[in-house]
Design a protein around this motif. Sequence first.
Motif, PDB file in Angstrom:
ATOM      1  N   SER A 124      14.398 -32.490 -32.051  1.00 25.96           N
ATOM      2  CA  SER A 124      14.018 -33.005 -33.374  1.00 25.96           C
ATOM      3  C   SER A 124      15.135 -33.838 -33.999  1.00 25.96           C
ATOM      4  CB  SER A 124      13.638 -31.854 -34.312  1.00 25.96           C
ATOM      5  OG  SER A 124      14.779 -31.048 -34.589  1.00 25.96           O
ATOM      6  N   GLU A 125      16.375 -33.627 -33.591  1.00 26.05           N
ATOM      7  CA  GLU A 125      17.497 -34.393 -34.129  1.00 26.05           C
ATOM      8  C   GLU A 125      17.453 -35.857 -33.688  1.00 26.05           C
ATOM      9  OE1 GLU A 125      21.428 -32.417 -33.845  1.00 26.05           O
ATOM     10  OE2 GLU A 125      20.267 -30.706 -33.096  1.00 26.05           O
ATOM     11  N   LEU A 126      16.767 -36.156 -32.611  1.00 20.33           N
ATOM     12  CA  LEU A 126      16.748 -37.513 -32.074  1.00 20.33           C
ATOM     13  C   LEU A 126      16.146 -38.516 -33.064  1.00 20.33           C
ATOM     14  CD1 LEU A 126      15.723 -36.721 -28.396  1.00 20.33           C
ATOM     15  CD2 LEU A 126      18.029 -37.100 -29.315  1.00 20.33           C
ATOM     16  N   THR A 127      15.120 -38.109 -33.787  1.00 24.55           N
ATOM     17  CA  THR A 127      14.526 -38.984 -34.798  1.00 24.55           C
ATOM     18  C   THR A 127      15.507 -39.194 -35.943  1.00 24.55           C
ATOM     19  OG1 THR A 127      12.309 -38.261 -34.204  1.00 24.55           O
ATOM     20  CG2 THR A 127      12.573 -39.280 -36.370  1.00 24.55           C
ATOM     21  N   GLU A 128      16.157 -38.123 -36.373  1.00 21.21           N
ATOM     22  CA  GLU A 128      17.117 -38.201 -37.487  1.00 21.21           C
ATOM     23  C   GLU A 128      18.262 -39.166 -37.198  1.00 21.21           C
ATOM     24  OE1 GLU A 128      18.514 -34.315 -38.672  1.00 21.21           O
ATOM     25  OE2 GLU A 128      16.519 -33.479 -38.344  1.00 21.21           O
ATOM     26  N   GLY A 161      18.079 -41.785 -35.278  1.00 20.31           N
ATOM     27  CA  GLY A 161      17.576 -43.148 -35.077  1.00 20.31           C
ATOM     28  C   GLY A 161      17.358 -43.579 -33.646  1.00 20.31           C
ATOM     29  N   LEU A 162      17.205 -42.632 -32.731  1.00 18.06           N
ATOM     30  CA  LEU A 162      17.032 -42.997 -31.328  1.00 18.06           C
ATOM     31  C   LEU A 162      15.776 -43.837 -31.108  1.00 18.06           C
ATOM     32  CD1 LEU A 162      18.152 -42.783 -28.443  1.00 18.06           C
ATOM     33  CD2 LEU A 162      16.739 -40.733 -28.153  1.00 18.06           C
ATOM     34  N   ASP A 163      14.655 -43.462 -31.721  1.00 14.64           N
ATOM     35  CA  ASP A 163      13.406 -44.208 -31.538  1.00 14.64           C
ATOM     36  C   ASP A 163      13.554 -45.658 -31.981  1.00 14.64           C
ATOM     37  OD1 ASP A 163      12.246 -41.872 -30.645  1.00 14.64           O
ATOM     38  OD2 ASP A 163      11.243 -41.420 -32.539  1.00 14.64           O
ATOM     39  N   HIS A 164      14.166 -45.868 -33.128  1.00 16.74           N
ATOM     40  CA  HIS A 164      14.359 -47.224 -33.649  1.00 16.74           C
ATOM     41  C   HIS A 164      15.251 -48.028 -32.708  1.00 16.74           C
ATOM     42  CE1 HIS A 164      16.121 -50.440 -36.088  1.00 16.74           C
ATOM     43  NE2 HIS A 164      14.914 -50.489 -36.628  1.00 16.74           N
ATOM     44  N   ALA A 165      16.329 -47.434 -32.248  1.00 19.60           N
ATOM     45  CA  ALA A 165      17.243 -48.132 -31.347  1.00 19.60           C
ATOM     46  C   ALA A 165      16.541 -48.528 -30.055  1.00 19.60           C
ATOM     47  CB  ALA A 165      18.456 -47.257 -31.043  1.00 19.60           C
ATOM     48  N   ILE A 166      15.795 -47.600 -29.473  1.00 24.09           N
ATOM     49  CA  ILE A 166      15.095 -47.885 -28.217  1.00 24.09           C
ATOM     50  C   ILE A 166      14.119 -49.044 -28.397  1.00 24.09           C
ATOM     51  CG2 ILE A 166      13.346 -46.962 -26.640  1.00 24.09           C
ATOM     52  CD1 ILE A 166      14.870 -44.271 -26.782  1.00 24.09           C
ATOM     53  N   ALA A 167      13.476 -49.127 -29.554  1.00 19.37           N
ATOM     54  CA  ALA A 167      12.487 -50.172 -29.803  1.00 19.37           C
ATOM     55  C   ALA A 167      13.109 -51.547 -30.030  1.00 19.37           C
ATOM     56  CB  ALA A 167      11.625 -49.797 -31.005  1.00 19.37           C
ATOM     57  N   HIS A 168      14.396 -51.593 -30.449  1.00 20.99           N
ATOM     58  CA  HIS A 168      14.971 -52.870 -30.879  1.00 20.99           C
ATOM     59  C   HIS A 168      16.263 -53.287 -30.191  1.00 20.99           C
ATOM     60  CE1 HIS A 168      12.080 -53.017 -34.144  1.00 20.99           C
ATOM     61  NE2 HIS A 168      12.345 -51.752 -34.367  1.00 20.99           N
ATOM     62  N   ASP A 169      17.048 -52.346 -29.702  1.00 18.57           N
ATOM     63  CA  ASP A 169      18.424 -52.619 -29.282  1.00 18.57           C
ATOM     64  C   ASP A 169      18.621 -52.501 -27.776  1.00 18.57           C
ATOM     65  OD1 ASP A 169      18.938 -52.729 -31.985  1.00 18.57           O
ATOM     66  OD2 ASP A 169      20.011 -50.804 -32.071  1.00 18.57           O
ATOM     67  N   ILE A 170      19.796 -52.883 -27.355  1.00 16.28           N
ATOM     68  CA  ILE A 170      20.330 -52.414 -26.075  1.00 16.28           C
ATOM     69  C   ILE A 170      20.842 -51.015 -26.413  1.00 16.28           C
ATOM     70  CG2 ILE A 170      22.173 -52.659 -24.372  1.00 16.28           C
ATOM     71  CD1 ILE A 170      21.988 -55.727 -24.864  1.00 16.28           C
ATOM     72  N   THR A 171      20.234 -50.012 -25.839  1.00 15.42           N
ATOM     73  CA  THR A 171      20.550 -48.622 -26.181  1.00 15.42           C
ATOM     74  C   THR A 171      21.218 -47.952 -24.996  1.00 15.42           C
ATOM     75  OG1 THR A 171      18.629 -48.568 -27.650  1.00 15.42           O
ATOM     76  CG2 THR A 171      19.584 -46.444 -27.018  1.00 15.42           C
ATOM     77  N   LEU A 172      22.459 -47.522 -25.202  1.00 15.25           N
ATOM     78  CA  LEU A 172      23.239 -46.831 -24.179  1.00 15.25           C
ATOM     79  C   LEU A 172      23.297 -45.362 -24.569  1.00 15.25           C
ATOM     80  CD1 LEU A 172      26.193 -49.399 -24.096  1.00 15.25           C
ATOM     81  CD2 LEU A 172      24.116 -49.410 -22.693  1.00 15.25           C
ATOM     82  N   ILE A 173      22.913 -44.480 -23.656  1.00 16.44           N
ATOM     83  CA  ILE A 173      22.847 -43.055 -23.985  1.00 16.44           C
ATOM     84  C   ILE A 173      23.649 -42.242 -22.987  1.00 16.44           C
ATOM     85  CG2 ILE A 173      21.355 -41.068 -24.378  1.00 16.44           C
ATOM     86  CD1 ILE A 173      19.046 -43.055 -24.849  1.00 16.44           C
ATOM     87  N   GLU A 174      24.715 -41.607 -23.491  1.00 12.76           N
ATOM     88  CA  GLU A 174      25.453 -40.644 -22.680  1.00 12.76           C
ATOM     89  C   GLU A 174      24.815 -39.276 -22.891  1.00 12.76           C
ATOM     90  OE1 GLU A 174      29.781 -40.841 -22.765  1.00 12.76           O
ATOM     91  OE2 GLU A 174      29.600 -42.656 -24.000  1.00 12.76           O
ATOM     92  N   TRP A 175      24.796 -38.462 -21.847  1.00 10.58           N
ATOM     93  CA  TRP A 175      24.177 -37.141 -21.855  1.00 10.58           C
ATOM     94  C   TRP A 175      22.701 -37.260 -22.267  1.00 10.58           C
ATOM     95  CZ3 TRP A 175      27.214 -33.963 -19.353  1.00 10.58           C
ATOM     96  CH2 TRP A 175      28.598 -34.149 -19.420  1.00 10.58           C
ATOM     97  N   PRO A 176      21.909 -38.062 -21.554  1.00  5.32           N
ATOM     98  CA  PRO A 176      20.525 -38.327 -21.960  1.00  5.32           C
ATOM     99  C   PRO A 176      19.541 -37.195 -21.662  1.00  5.32           C
ATOM    100  CG  PRO A 176      20.973 -39.385 -19.874  1.00  5.32           C
ATOM    101  CD  PRO A 176      22.293 -38.797 -20.352  1.00  5.32           C
ATOM    102  N   GLU A 177      19.989 -36.148 -21.019  1.00  5.28           N
ATOM    103  CA  GLU A 177      19.061 -35.098 -20.575  1.00  5.28           C
ATOM    104  C   GLU A 177      18.230 -34.520 -21.715  1.00  5.28           C
ATOM    105  OE1 GLU A 177      21.992 -35.969 -17.604  1.00  5.28           O
ATOM    106  OE2 GLU A 177      22.289 -35.386 -19.696  1.00  5.28           O
TER     107      GLU A 177
END
Length: 133
Positions: free
Chosen positions: A83-87, A89-105
């Motif tokens: 639930s913290e992922l929405t807080e 801004g992960l969804d927004h970043a994925i939709a608009h940015d180059i999104t780099l995610i460490e520890w994506p599990e």
Amino acid sequence: MKEYITRNLDETRQFAAEFAGTLRAPVCVALHGDLGMGKSEIARTIIQTLRGASTVVPSPTFTIVQNYDGISHFDLYRVEDVSELTEIGLDHAIAHDITLIEWPEIAAGALPADTIHVHITAAGDGRKITVSE
């Protein structure tokens, strides 16, 4: 799937700089690997390649996310609940940015199907980097 062997940090940075040139927003890149494998260094090199070598790129371990004008760098190591992922801004970043995610599990269910997965493992003194889409 493509596989690269880097023998030292300079070669790992060279891989990341070349890889950066292939990225166009929106794109999600999941960086997988144990502690010390080079996830942060790859992310830092991608950001500095695309935003300038003088760009200061601290690890987002404590801030969880850093933004660089269209590049979002997430470190999900300390995220305990999906639930913290929405807080953060992960969804927004994925939709608009180059999104780099460490520890994506922890975000596995939230990542788009076309996420680029970069797996980094030890290979002698260097690294084996496997890129799959």
